[in-house]
Design a protein around this motif. Structure first.
Motif, PDB file in Angstrom:
ATOM      1  N   GLU A 252       1.005  -1.275  -0.080  1.00  0.00           N
ATOM      2  CA  GLU A 252       0.024  -0.093   0.066  1.00  0.00           C
ATOM      3  C   GLU A 252       0.815   1.349  -0.046  1.00  0.00           C
ATOM      4  OE1 GLU A 252      -2.622  -0.412   3.249  1.00  0.00           O
ATOM      5  OE2 GLU A 252      -3.970  -1.692   2.101  1.00  0.00           O
ATOM      6  N   ALA A 253       1.993   1.142   0.726  1.00  0.00           N
ATOM      7  CA  ALA A 253       2.875   2.369   0.905  1.00  0.00           C
ATOM      8  C   ALA A 253       3.422   2.699  -0.548  1.00  0.00           C
ATOM      9  CB  ALA A 253       3.771   1.996   1.893  1.00  0.00           C
ATOM     10  N   HIS A 254       3.890   1.490  -1.127  1.00  0.00           N
ATOM     11  CA  HIS A 254       4.579   1.542  -2.348  1.00  0.00           C
ATOM     12  C   HIS A 254       3.594   1.953  -3.535  1.00  0.00           C
ATOM     13  CE1 HIS A 254       7.563   0.524  -5.469  1.00  0.00           C
ATOM     14  NE2 HIS A 254       6.532  -0.074  -6.116  1.00  0.00           N
ATOM     15  N   PHE A 255       2.645   1.338  -3.619  1.00  0.00           N
ATOM     16  CA  PHE A 255       1.697   1.597  -4.830  1.00  0.00           C
ATOM     17  C   PHE A 255       0.926   2.625  -4.744  1.00  0.00           C
ATOM     18  CE2 PHE A 255       2.630  -2.949  -5.439  1.00  0.00           C
ATOM     19  CZ  PHE A 255       3.389  -2.769  -6.655  1.00  0.00           C
ATOM     20  N   LEU A 256       0.468   3.202  -3.499  1.00  0.00           N
ATOM     21  CA  LEU A 256      -0.534   4.375  -3.262  1.00  0.00           C
ATOM     22  C   LEU A 256       0.156   5.608  -2.969  1.00  0.00           C
ATOM     23  CD1 LEU A 256      -3.422   2.316  -1.465  1.00  0.00           C
ATOM     24  CD2 LEU A 256      -3.343   2.635  -3.885  1.00  0.00           C
ATOM     25  N   ALA A 257       1.348   5.665  -2.611  1.00  0.00           N
ATOM     26  CA  ALA A 257       1.870   6.830  -2.291  1.00  0.00           C
ATOM     27  C   ALA A 257       2.242   7.698  -3.611  1.00  0.00           C
ATOM     28  CB  ALA A 257       3.408   6.420  -1.729  1.00  0.00           C
ATOM     29  N   GLY A 258       1.607   8.974  -3.481  1.00  0.00           N
ATOM     30  CA  GLY A 258       1.633   9.707  -4.504  1.00  0.00           C
ATOM     31  C   GLY A 258       1.006   9.209  -5.659  1.00  0.00           C
ATOM     32  N   GLN A 259      -0.108   8.540  -5.412  1.00  0.00           N
ATOM     33  CA  GLN A 259      -0.771   8.220  -6.563  1.00  0.00           C
ATOM     34  C   GLN A 259      -1.520   9.255  -7.591  1.00  0.00           C
ATOM     35  OE1 GLN A 259      -3.762   5.407  -5.732  1.00  0.00           O
ATOM     36  NE2 GLN A 259      -4.700   5.054  -7.984  1.00  0.00           N
ATOM     37  N   GLN A 260      -1.205   9.029  -8.856  1.00  0.00           N
ATOM     38  CA  GLN A 260      -1.873  10.241  -9.697  1.00  0.00           C
ATOM     39  C   GLN A 260      -2.681   9.417 -10.909  1.00  0.00           C
ATOM     40  OE1 GLN A 260       1.348  12.116 -11.289  1.00  0.00           O
ATOM     41  NE2 GLN A 260       2.106  13.348  -9.314  1.00  0.00           N
ATOM     42  N   ASP A 261      -3.790  10.318 -11.259  1.00  0.00           N
ATOM     43  CA  ASP A 261      -4.467   9.786 -12.129  1.00  0.00           C
ATOM     44  C   ASP A 261      -3.988  10.074 -13.522  1.00  0.00           C
ATOM     45  OD1 ASP A 261      -7.975  10.267 -13.348  1.00  0.00           O
ATOM     46  OD2 ASP A 261      -6.681   8.911 -13.738  1.00  0.00           O
ATOM     47  N   GLY A 262      -3.342   9.109 -14.061  1.00  0.00           N
ATOM     48  CA  GLY A 262      -2.531   9.265 -15.427  1.00  0.00           C
ATOM     49  C   GLY A 262      -3.067   8.520 -16.402  1.00  0.00           C
ATOM     50  N   THR A 263      -4.457   8.342 -16.441  1.00  0.00           N
ATOM     51  CA  THR A 263      -5.461   7.749 -17.480  1.00  0.00           C
ATOM     52  C   THR A 263      -5.450   8.596 -18.639  1.00  0.00           C
ATOM     53  OG1 THR A 263      -6.141   6.276 -16.062  1.00  0.00           O
ATOM     54  CG2 THR A 263      -7.350   6.475 -18.086  1.00  0.00           C
ATOM     55  N   PRO A 264      -5.005   8.242 -19.831  1.00  0.00           N
ATOM     56  CA  PRO A 264      -5.182   9.220 -20.988  1.00  0.00           C
ATOM     57  C   PRO A 264      -6.540   9.239 -21.451  1.00  0.00           C
ATOM     58  CG  PRO A 264      -4.124   7.037 -21.510  1.00  0.00           C
ATOM     59  CD  PRO A 264      -4.341   7.017 -20.116  1.00  0.00           C
ATOM     60  N   GLU A 265      -6.957  10.254 -22.108  1.00  0.00           N
ATOM     61  CA  GLU A 265      -8.029  10.663 -22.708  1.00  0.00           C
ATOM     62  C   GLU A 265      -8.351   9.599 -23.579  1.00  0.00           C
ATOM     63  OE1 GLU A 265     -10.899  14.278 -24.437  1.00  0.00           O
ATOM     64  OE2 GLU A 265      -8.769  14.487 -23.863  1.00  0.00           O
ATOM     65  N   PHE A 266      -9.778   8.877 -23.807  1.00  0.00           N
ATOM     66  CA  PHE A 266     -10.057   8.056 -24.940  1.00  0.00           C
ATOM     67  C   PHE A 266     -10.819   8.859 -25.765  1.00  0.00           C
ATOM     68  CE2 PHE A 266     -12.480   4.123 -26.166  1.00  0.00           C
ATOM     69  CZ  PHE A 266     -11.374   3.798 -27.040  1.00  0.00           C
ATOM     70  N   THR A 267      -9.982   9.281 -26.947  1.00  0.00           N
ATOM     71  CA  THR A 267     -10.738  10.246 -27.812  1.00  0.00           C
ATOM     72  C   THR A 267     -11.464   9.428 -29.078  1.00  0.00           C
ATOM     73  OG1 THR A 267      -8.751  10.380 -29.078  1.00  0.00           O
ATOM     74  CG2 THR A 267      -8.723  11.718 -27.278  1.00  0.00           C
ATOM     75  N   GLY A 268     -12.292  10.233 -29.787  1.00  0.00           N
ATOM     76  CA  GLY A 268     -12.718   9.929 -31.079  1.00  0.00           C
ATOM     77  C   GLY A 268     -11.640   9.106 -31.708  1.00  0.00           C
ATOM     78  N   LEU A 269     -10.614   9.675 -32.023  1.00  0.00           N
ATOM     79  CA  LEU A 269      -9.610   9.204 -32.810  1.00  0.00           C
ATOM     80  C   LEU A 269      -8.974   8.007 -32.453  1.00  0.00           C
ATOM     81  CD1 LEU A 269      -7.206   9.484 -35.094  1.00  0.00           C
ATOM     82  CD2 LEU A 269      -5.929  10.739 -33.203  1.00  0.00           C
ATOM     83  N   HIS A 270      -8.963   7.752 -31.101  1.00  0.00           N
ATOM     84  CA  HIS A 270      -8.558   6.379 -30.444  1.00  0.00           C
ATOM     85  C   HIS A 270      -9.686   5.307 -30.977  1.00  0.00           C
ATOM     86  CE1 HIS A 270      -6.136   8.620 -27.251  1.00  0.00           C
ATOM     87  NE2 HIS A 270      -5.338   8.293 -28.423  1.00  0.00           N
ATOM     88  N   LYS A 271     -10.963   5.767 -30.782  1.00  0.00           N
ATOM     89  CA  LYS A 271     -11.634   4.745 -31.207  1.00  0.00           C
ATOM     90  C   LYS A 271     -11.877   4.386 -32.615  1.00  0.00           C
ATOM     91  CE  LYS A 271     -15.049   6.796 -27.636  1.00  0.00           C
ATOM     92  NZ  LYS A 271     -16.146   7.439 -27.440  1.00  0.00           N
ATOM     93  N   ILE A 272     -11.478   5.347 -33.579  1.00  0.00           N
ATOM     94  CA  ILE A 272     -11.352   4.861 -34.879  1.00  0.00           C
ATOM     95  C   ILE A 272     -10.180   4.153 -35.121  1.00  0.00           C
ATOM     96  CG2 ILE A 272     -10.914   5.982 -37.088  1.00  0.00           C
ATOM     97  CD1 ILE A 272     -12.342   8.349 -36.275  1.00  0.00           C
ATOM     98  N   VAL A 273      -8.917   4.350 -34.553  1.00  0.00           N
ATOM     99  CA  VAL A 273      -8.055   3.558 -34.652  1.00  0.00           C
ATOM    100  C   VAL A 273      -8.096   2.001 -34.333  1.00  0.00           C
ATOM    101  CG1 VAL A 273      -5.441   3.311 -33.814  1.00  0.00           C
ATOM    102  CG2 VAL A 273      -6.318   5.442 -34.658  1.00  0.00           C
ATOM    103  N   LEU A 274      -8.771   1.996 -33.149  1.00  0.00           N
ATOM    104  CA  LEU A 274      -9.092   0.642 -32.742  1.00  0.00           C
ATOM    105  C   LEU A 274      -9.933  -0.155 -33.404  1.00  0.00           C
ATOM    106  CD1 LEU A 274      -9.163   0.983 -28.537  1.00  0.00           C
ATOM    107  CD2 LEU A 274      -7.402   0.233 -30.134  1.00  0.00           C
ATOM    108  N   GLY A 275     -11.059   0.748 -34.126  1.00  0.00           N
ATOM    109  CA  GLY A 275     -11.943  -0.007 -35.222  1.00  0.00           C
ATOM    110  C   GLY A 275     -11.081  -0.346 -36.214  1.00  0.00           C
ATOM    111  N   VAL A 276     -10.164   0.255 -36.807  1.00  0.00           N
ATOM    112  CA  VAL A 276      -9.267   0.064 -37.894  1.00  0.00           C
ATOM    113  C   VAL A 276      -8.550  -1.187 -37.527  1.00  0.00           C
ATOM    114  CG1 VAL A 276      -7.450   0.523 -39.476  1.00  0.00           C
ATOM    115  CG2 VAL A 276      -9.229   2.229 -39.123  1.00  0.00           C
ATOM    116  N   PHE A 277      -8.002  -1.268 -36.359  1.00  0.00           N
ATOM    117  CA  PHE A 277      -7.062  -2.429 -35.788  1.00  0.00           C
ATOM    118  C   PHE A 277      -7.909  -3.951 -35.869  1.00  0.00           C
ATOM    119  CE2 PHE A 277      -5.855  -4.961 -32.263  1.00  0.00           C
ATOM    120  CZ  PHE A 277      -4.550  -5.210 -32.510  1.00  0.00           C
TER     121      PHE A 277
END
Length: 477
Positions: A252-277
């Motif tokens: 808990e000390a190792h993984f939760l210390a200074g935890q930040q929300d680094g999740t990238p935004e899932f844009t329309g471009l990303h959806k189109i690219v995954l659709g092509v994939f």
């Protein structure tokens, strides 16, 4: 003064790489051409396979042709391309691997894969229990389509803090990713680095047996999801049930210390690219089934899809080329392994011992029923997987020998391919020689022996599912 030898840390013995193992096998097989009697089968054209196959019962001794040092050096070259006969052995497969690596590199450079999984994690926050099947399905999709493995290592640092904060543990997070992608590889359907290469080496279209592979994928994925969810719920209700409970405060000390929300935004471009994939793999299957495509056409498809993703994402010409080259570079080792592994077959064929070994295999399965045969093949591949964890390396090493044996046993070669990929996939969930397993456990701070304790009941369940599926397929087929 303390001597250097006294202060130096002891060197840790490391298991040799697939390259060393395969080259060692080339040397060993060359030596065997001096010992094993030469022999040959009569061969006839099999219209279904569009190639000549050995005829059972026609084996006869032949003139010996032992292989020397020069032959050993030339074997990997002959594995890719045989200049003596102008015959391409594996260069088309190796090129396909490099092109699909470039395609994956371009897709990954857009951030679409990371953003897609990150979006699923964000959407399910507060309902973390349901993250387990959703994320395991996403990782399984990556595993069954392109053998997602090393790419998963980036997700552990994102998922482990989320699961610990939700009152689960690091084992749960590691299992979601490692088992998710791993069960996808175990149930490979269109995975170019397992099913496609193995089918090519076995002389059958990779679409043969795809229904059985979907069944194995679905059943094994469901078993893994239920298993992980049951464990996670036990840990949530009683933290002492965690296999890493003694490390709870430290983790808990190792993984939760200074935890930040680094999740990238899932844009329309990303959806189109995954659709092509996703669409690219659908088109690949259609092309093989309806258009008679093989390695050349499939390579062209992935090249065109990479260009399409580049036009959609518009990273710029230089960044697009760098992404493609970096992706291809990541899989250069796989392409070279294909040539190296097929070099073993080159030595065996030139030394005229391939048919002798095939004859011995024919005798060893004589009297075995079809169900017993396919399950024996499965366990042979399990054993080989510990020594050759590379799915592509094992495919081109074992398929040229084991697939023809299936002709004698009256079993379809596609079942041998399925037995191979299932065996290799299940072993690589725990294989200590597989860097992805050890890397994941190191990031999650999960000791290897505790991972084995977590895994052994599931391994039994998965083994039963695989063997039962193979057996039923033989009976029904």
């Amino acid at each position: 003064m303390t001597s250097t030898s006294a202060t130096a840390a002891p060197r840790r013995l490391r298991f040799p790489t697939a390259f060393t193992i395969l080259f060692g096998l080339i040397v060993l097989v060359a030596a065997l051409t001096w010992i094993i009697p030469a022999g040959q089968y009569e061969r006839v054209l099999n219209p279904a396979l569009d190639r000549e196959v050995p005829v059972a019962g026609t084996y006869a001794p032949a003139e010996a042709n032992p292989q020397d040092v020069f032959d050993v050096i030339m074997a990997p070259i002959g594995g890719l391309y045989n200049p003596a006969t102008n015959e391409a052995n594996a260069i088309d497969v190796a090129l396909f691997v490099l092109v699909i690596g470039g395609f994956i590199g371009v897709v990954a450079s857009t951030g679409a894969i990371n953003a897609g999984i990150g979006s699923a994690m964000t959407a399910l926050k507060g309902r973390e229990k349901w993250m387990i099947p959703v994320l395991m399905a996403l990782f399984a999709f990556g595993g069954t389509t392109y053998g997602m493995a090393e790419e998963t290592l980036a997700f552990y640092v994102l998922l482990i803090p989320v699961m610990i904060a939700a009152r689960y543990d690091a084992v749960t997070a590691v299992a979601i990713i490692l088992l998710g992608a791993g069960v996808g590889v175990l149930g490979s359907t269109v995975n170019a680095f397992a099913t496609v290469i193995a089918s090519d080496a076995a002389g059958v279209p990779f679409t043969q047996g795809i229904v059985l592979r979907f069944v194995i994928l679905g059943l094994c994925w469901l078993a893994c999801v239920i298993y992980v969810m049951r464990y996670a719920e036990r840990v949530r209700l009683d933290p002492s049930q965690s296999l890493v409970y003694d490390r709870k405060a430290e983790n808990e000390a190792h993984f939760l210390a200074g935890q930040q929300d680094g999740t990238p935004e899932f844009t329309g471009l990303h959806k189109i690219v995954l659709g092509v994939f996703a669409l690219t793999f659908v088109v690949m299957v259609w092309g093989v089934l309806r258009g008679g495509w093989w390695m050349g056409e499939m390579s062209g498809l992935f090249l065109a899809s990479a260009i399409l993703v580049g036009l959609i994402a518009r990273p710029g010409e230089e960044k697009f080329v760098d992404a493609f080259l970096n992706g291809a570079r990541d899989l250069l080792g796989v392409a070279l392994i294909i040539g190296l592994a097929r070099g073993i077959v080159v030595i065996m064929d030139a030394g005229r011992i391939s048919d002798t070994i095939l004859h011995w295999a024919e005798l060893s399965v004589a009297g075995l029923g079809e169900v017993a045969f396919v399950n024996v093949i499965y366990w042979i591949e399990v054993l080989l997987s510990f020594f050759v964890p590379s799915s592509s390396g094992l495919a081109v090493l074992s398929m040229p020998i084991l697939a023809p044996v299936a002709d004698f046993a009256g079993v379809g070669r596609e079942l041998v391919v399925t037995a191979y990929q299932s065996a290799n996939g299940i072993v690589n969930l725990i294989n200590p020689t597989f860097a992805v397993v050890m890397g994941a456990l190191a990031i999650g701070r999960v000791p290897y022996e505790r991972w084995l304790r977590f895994m052994w009941p599931l391994l039994v369940i998965l083994t039963v599912i695989i063997m039962a599926s193979l057996s039923v397929a033989v009976v029904v087929g």
